[in-house]
Design a protein around this motif. Structure first.
Motif, PDB file in Angstrom:
ATOM      1  N   ARG A  20       0.823  -1.207   0.000  1.00 18.18           N
ATOM      2  CA  ARG A  20       0.000   0.000   0.000  1.00 18.18           C
ATOM      3  C   ARG A  20       0.862   1.265   0.000  1.00 18.18           C
ATOM      4  N   ALA A  21       0.212   2.359  -0.329  1.00 15.48           N
ATOM      5  CA  ALA A  21       0.871   3.658  -0.314  1.00 15.48           C
ATOM      6  C   ALA A  21       1.200   4.038   1.124  1.00 15.48           C
ATOM      7  N   HIS A  22       2.277   4.800   1.272  1.00 15.89           N
ATOM      8  CA  HIS A  22       2.682   5.279   2.600  1.00 15.89           C
ATOM      9  C   HIS A  22       2.813   6.792   2.526  1.00 15.89           C
ATOM     10  N   GLY A  23       1.996   7.478   3.288  1.00 20.08           N
ATOM     11  CA  GLY A  23       2.040   8.934   3.272  1.00 20.08           C
ATOM     12  C   GLY A  23       1.407   9.519   2.021  1.00 20.08           C
ATOM     13  N   ILE A  24       1.741  10.789   1.752  1.00 19.39           N
ATOM     14  CA  ILE A  24       1.092  11.490   0.638  1.00 19.39           C
ATOM     15  C   ILE A  24       2.064  11.886  -0.473  1.00 19.39           C
ATOM     16  N   LYS A  25       3.334  11.480  -0.362  1.00 17.29           N
ATOM     17  CA  LYS A  25       4.338  11.920  -1.333  1.00 17.29           C
ATOM     18  C   LYS A  25       4.772  10.835  -2.313  1.00 17.29           C
ATOM     19  N   GLY A  26       3.987   9.755  -2.441  1.00 14.13           N
ATOM     20  CA  GLY A  26       4.260   8.760  -3.460  1.00 14.13           C
ATOM     21  C   GLY A  26       5.066   7.553  -3.014  1.00 14.13           C
ATOM     22  N   GLU A  27       5.354   7.424  -1.726  1.00 14.55           N
ATOM     23  CA  GLU A  27       6.079   6.248  -1.258  1.00 14.55           C
ATOM     24  C   GLU A  27       5.137   5.048  -1.168  1.00 14.55           C
ATOM     25  N   VAL A  28       5.718   3.861  -1.327  1.00 21.54           N
ATOM     26  CA  VAL A  28       4.963   2.610  -1.194  1.00 21.54           C
ATOM     27  C   VAL A  28       5.735   1.661  -0.285  1.00 21.54           C
ATOM     28  N   THR A  54      -2.252   8.867  -4.635  1.00 23.91           N
ATOM     29  CA  THR A  54      -3.110   8.234  -5.649  1.00 23.91           C
ATOM     30  C   THR A  54      -2.272   7.439  -6.647  1.00 23.91           C
ATOM     31  N   ALA A  55      -1.191   8.036  -7.129  1.00 19.87           N
ATOM     32  CA  ALA A  55      -0.318   7.337  -8.083  1.00 19.87           C
ATOM     33  C   ALA A  55       0.353   6.134  -7.412  1.00 19.87           C
ATOM     34  N   ALA A  56       0.753   6.303  -6.153  1.00 19.62           N
ATOM     35  CA  ALA A  56       1.386   5.201  -5.422  1.00 19.62           C
ATOM     36  C   ALA A  56       0.395   4.057  -5.208  1.00 19.62           C
ATOM     37  N   GLU A  57      -0.827   4.384  -4.834  1.00 14.99           N
ATOM     38  CA  GLU A  57      -1.842   3.354  -4.575  1.00 14.99           C
ATOM     39  C   GLU A  57      -2.187   2.588  -5.859  1.00 14.99           C
ATOM     40  N   ALA A  58      -2.071   3.232  -7.013  1.00 15.94           N
ATOM     41  CA  ALA A  58      -2.349   2.569  -8.293  1.00 15.94           C
ATOM     42  C   ALA A  58      -1.336   1.454  -8.585  1.00 15.94           C
ATOM     43  N   LEU A  59      -0.188   1.471  -7.917  1.00 19.71           N
ATOM     44  CA  LEU A  59       0.851   0.453  -8.121  1.00 19.71           C
ATOM     45  C   LEU A  59       0.672  -0.774  -7.228  1.00 19.71           C
ATOM     46  N   ARG A  60      -0.270  -0.711  -6.309  1.00 21.21           N
ATOM     47  CA  ARG A  60      -0.448  -1.789  -5.328  1.00 21.21           C
ATOM     48  C   ARG A  60      -0.558  -3.159  -5.998  1.00 21.21           C
TER      49      ARG A  60
END
Length: 189
Positions: free
Chosen positions: A10-18, A70-76
């Motif tokens: 899952r995404a971590h935080g709001i800056k695009g980390e996963v 949002t972009a990070a969560e799309a990579l889940r």
């Protein structure tokens, strides 16, 4: 040769980390900043690692071009795949890459066939060989030196010395138990 080295969580935080579930023994090599990784599904990649850090025992990665949650969560659930030279070996003599162990024949110390390694399961406490037996059933063999006594890549085999009950069929165990109880007469001389 391509190897799966991680799965994006899952995404971590709001800056695009996963978060990532690491599937390699060498994350510092395979998941280092600058590494370019293929993906499964392929439509999400390739991805280039921009930064990596450990937070609360989990590896966090940020990829180039992924700037928000949002972009990070799309990579889940995307698998990260590294290109690896098939002749490359780990630094330690007693270490192996999964691709070196998959499809090895598993035999007992006396040469009796047990099966073939179809998967390596990496658990927190130890790794397990998932071995498909000739009858199609599976058995799990802990990859510890007390049980796996030899890995011979030239002969494409793993030699094991399992404790009683690890690979024995229930019928064999019951039969052996029945034989033991009928063999003992109870007489002492």
């Amino acid at each position: 040769m391509q190897l799966v080295v991680a799965r994006i969580g899952r995404a971590h935080g709001i800056k695009g980390e996963v978060t990532v579930e690491v599937r390699t023994d060498e994350p510092e090599l395979r998941l280092a900043p600058g590494a370019v990784l293929a993906t499964d599904p392929a439509s999400t990649g390739p991805l280039t690692i921009e930064t990596g850090r450990v937070h609360s025992g989990r590896l966090l990665l940020r990829f180039e071009g992924v700037r928000d949650r949002t972009a990070a969560e799309a990579l889940r659930n995307t698998l990260l795949i590294a290109d690896v030279d098939p002749d490359e070996r780990p630094e330690e003599d007693d270490e192996y890459y999964d691709h070196q162990l998959i499809d090895l024949d598993v035999v007992l110390t006396d040469g009796t066939e047990v099966g073939r390694i179809t998967e390596i399961s990496h658990l927190p406490s130890q790794d397990l060989f998932i071995v498909e037996r000739p009858d199609g059933t599976e058995v799990m063999i802990p990859f510890v030196e007390e049980i796996v006594t030899e890995i011979d890549l030239d002969e494409q085999r793993a030699v094991i010395d399992p404790p009683p009950g690890l690979i024995d069929d229930r019928a064999e165990i019951a039969s052996a138990r029945d034989d033991d109880s009928t063999d003992s007469s109870g007489d002492e001389n």
